[in-house]
Motif scaffolding. Structure first.
Motif, PDB file in Angstrom:
ATOM      1  N   GLU A 134      53.512  41.046  37.260  1.00  0.00           N
ATOM      2  CA  GLU A 134      53.066  41.213  38.632  1.00  0.00           C
ATOM      3  C   GLU A 134      52.257  42.495  38.726  1.00  0.00           C
ATOM      4  OE1 GLU A 134      56.147  39.369  41.604  1.00  0.00           O
ATOM      5  OE2 GLU A 134      57.225  40.724  40.269  1.00  0.00           O
ATOM      6  N   GLU A 135      51.547  42.652  39.820  1.00  0.00           N
ATOM      7  CA  GLU A 135      50.737  43.851  40.010  1.00  0.00           C
ATOM      8  C   GLU A 135      51.615  45.103  39.929  1.00  0.00           C
ATOM      9  OE1 GLU A 135      47.382  45.577  43.148  1.00  0.00           O
ATOM     10  OE2 GLU A 135      48.306  43.614  43.449  1.00  0.00           O
ATOM     11  N   GLY A 136      51.172  46.058  39.139  1.00  0.00           N
ATOM     12  CA  GLY A 136      51.925  47.303  38.979  1.00  0.00           C
ATOM     13  C   GLY A 136      52.821  47.326  37.765  1.00  0.00           C
TER      14      GLY A 136
ATOM     15  N   ARG B 144      38.151  38.762  42.881  1.00  0.00           N
ATOM     16  CA  ARG B 144      39.319  39.629  42.864  1.00  0.00           C
ATOM     17  C   ARG B 144      38.955  40.980  42.266  1.00  0.00           C
ATOM     18  NH1 ARG B 144      43.494  37.097  39.278  1.00  0.00           N
ATOM     19  NH2 ARG B 144      44.786  38.811  40.037  1.00  0.00           N
ATOM     20  N   LYS B 145      39.536  42.035  42.802  1.00  0.00           N
ATOM     21  CA  LYS B 145      39.205  43.387  42.364  1.00  0.00           C
ATOM     22  C   LYS B 145      39.524  43.612  40.886  1.00  0.00           C
ATOM     23  CE  LYS B 145      39.719  45.517  46.918  1.00  0.00           C
ATOM     24  NZ  LYS B 145      40.472  46.504  47.747  1.00  0.00           N
ATOM     25  N   VAL B 146      40.581  42.948  40.400  1.00  0.00           N
ATOM     26  CA  VAL B 146      40.971  43.185  39.014  1.00  0.00           C
ATOM     27  C   VAL B 146      39.897  42.719  38.031  1.00  0.00           C
ATOM     28  CG1 VAL B 146      43.438  43.038  39.485  1.00  0.00           C
ATOM     29  CG2 VAL B 146      42.193  40.983  38.815  1.00  0.00           C
TER      30      VAL B 146
ATOM     31  N   GLN C 255      45.483  42.401  32.652  1.00  0.00           N
ATOM     32  CA  GLN C 255      44.514  42.781  33.681  1.00  0.00           C
ATOM     33  C   GLN C 255      44.293  41.662  34.685  1.00  0.00           C
ATOM     34  OE1 GLN C 255      41.345  43.861  31.043  1.00  0.00           O
ATOM     35  NE2 GLN C 255      42.045  45.973  30.813  1.00  0.00           N
ATOM     36  N   LEU C 256      44.353  40.431  34.217  1.00  0.00           N
ATOM     37  CA  LEU C 256      44.191  39.274  35.094  1.00  0.00           C
ATOM     38  C   LEU C 256      45.252  39.256  36.188  1.00  0.00           C
ATOM     39  CD1 LEU C 256      42.417  36.672  35.320  1.00  0.00           C
ATOM     40  CD2 LEU C 256      44.196  35.497  34.045  1.00  0.00           C
TER      41      LEU C 256
END
Length: 368
Positions: free
Chosen positions: A109-111, A10-12, A129-130
């Motif tokens: 959630e993302e964002g 995953r990019k994160v 960050q995960l």
């Protein structure tokens, strides 16, 4: 069979730095062939584990063929009784670290954004960050005090969590009760506060709070605690949170079953009422802090008076060199570069003998 390097994570994960624990005693002994090593790096209880907890482990060994209680019922009951809350307001986890990750998985959630005073415990950043959320750091004041107004100003529509570690790791400073109330009252309805009180048992300030009273008052706050510090059970990993029912129920949706082993549950349920061990640990900590304060004053070193079981000391530009030389003398402390403080080290408060061993090593290095 051919291997492949085309499997992409995953990019994160590109933003995540794995947690770096303190060097264990055995490793330094083997590495440098030392007979004696004193570890003052991980804020452990130098008095040892709760005797009641140890006995509870011994009494539970015959049941290791059975899975642990997935609901941690007996331990929840002990915690709820101790804290004056209901069992439904308690969640038990594999150390407070797991709970921090579970909170992130349940609410982020993302964002999304989390607000974290800096410097503080790195696991808050890890959980966010995960999940692909953004960390918004709010710098502590020059004397490492919290700036509540800056935290309030940092709140946006994307803010989901506000983290407070009080007493704060690694500084030993705390958030006064009046400032906590100000922050809670300023939070929008969509924000949850995560109040990490891992070191609460060591705090002596009259205006300190472990946060549980605000859970009882109905505020959107989850108060974290651990059995790794004053109870001396770091080796079995038990943490817990106290929060409004609806917060607990949400987190339970992402918790793994059987996450806290049977021995850990038994030990924690016994240790929470071990007042003799708790009081002895507090007393040792107060005396040990004074011992370190006198040492640092004698050496002309600046330090922060602590509300926890460690002292942050300023060693100046040579801090890394001093840290490394302490290792060669068998003393493990925590170098501050992890928190962006390359001129500081964090020294866990040990026994009188351990503190003295550290003192002699530090004096010899500084030639004082």
């Amino acid at each position: 069979m051919a291997t492949s390097n085309q499997i992409q994570p995953r990019k994160v994960l590109g933003k995540i730095k794995p947690y770096t624990p303190g060097k264990p005693i055995w490793e330094l002994q083997e590495e440098l062939k030392l007979d004696k090593v004193v570890k003052l790096a991980s804020n452990e209880n130098p008095l040892g584990p709760s005797p009641r907890g140890v006995q509870a482990i011994a009494d539970s060994l015959d049941g290791l063929n059975r899975y642990p209680d997935a609901d941690t019922s007996a331990l929840k009951k002990s915690i709820a009784s101790s804290m004056g809350v209901t069992k439904e307001q308690v969640i038990v986890t594999n150390g407070a670290d797991e709970l921090i990750t579970l909170v992130s998985e349940a609410f982020l959630e993302e964002g999304d954004e989390i607000i974290v005073p800096f410097p503080s415990f790195s696991e808050y950043d890890f959980g966010a960050q995960l999940m692909g959320a953004e960390v918004v750091p709010v710098q502590l004041e020059e004397d490492f005090q919290f700036d509540v107004d800056k935290m309030i100003s940092a709140i946006t529509d994307k803010t989901k969590l506000i983290y407070i570690c009080s007493p704060n790791n690694p500084t030993g400073t705390y958030l006064p009760k009046s400032d906590l109330e100000k922050l809670l009252q300023a939070m929008p309805e969509h924000v949850l506060m995560v109040y990490d009180a891992a070191y609460s048992h060591y705090a002596t300030a009259e205006d300190y709070t472990d946060g549980v009273e605000y859970v009882k008052a109905g505020y959107p706050i989850i108060a974290l605690q651990t059995f790794s510090k004053i109870y001396g059970l770091a080796g079995v990993r038990v943490g817990f949170g106290v929060a409004p029912d609806y917060v607990i129920q949400t987190i339970l949706k992402v918790k793994e079953p059987f996450n806290v082993n049977a021995l850990a549950q038994a030990a924690a349920a016994a240790a929470i009422s071990d007042e003799k061990h708790i009081e002895a640990s507090r007393e040792m900590n107060i005396k040990g802090a004074d011992q370190l304060y006198h040492l640092f004053s004698e050496l002309g070193l600046s330090y922060i008076q602590t509300q926890a079981n460690f002292v942050l000391v300023d060693l100046g530009p040579d801090a890394k060199k001093v840290n490394d030389e302490l290792l060669t003398k068998g003393v493990i402390v925590r170098y501050g570069n992890t928190w962006g403080m390359p001129e500081h080290v964090r020294v866990s408060i040990g026994t009188q003998e351990e503190n003295q061993f550290f003192a002699e090593a530090l004096r010899s290095i500084l030639n004082k």
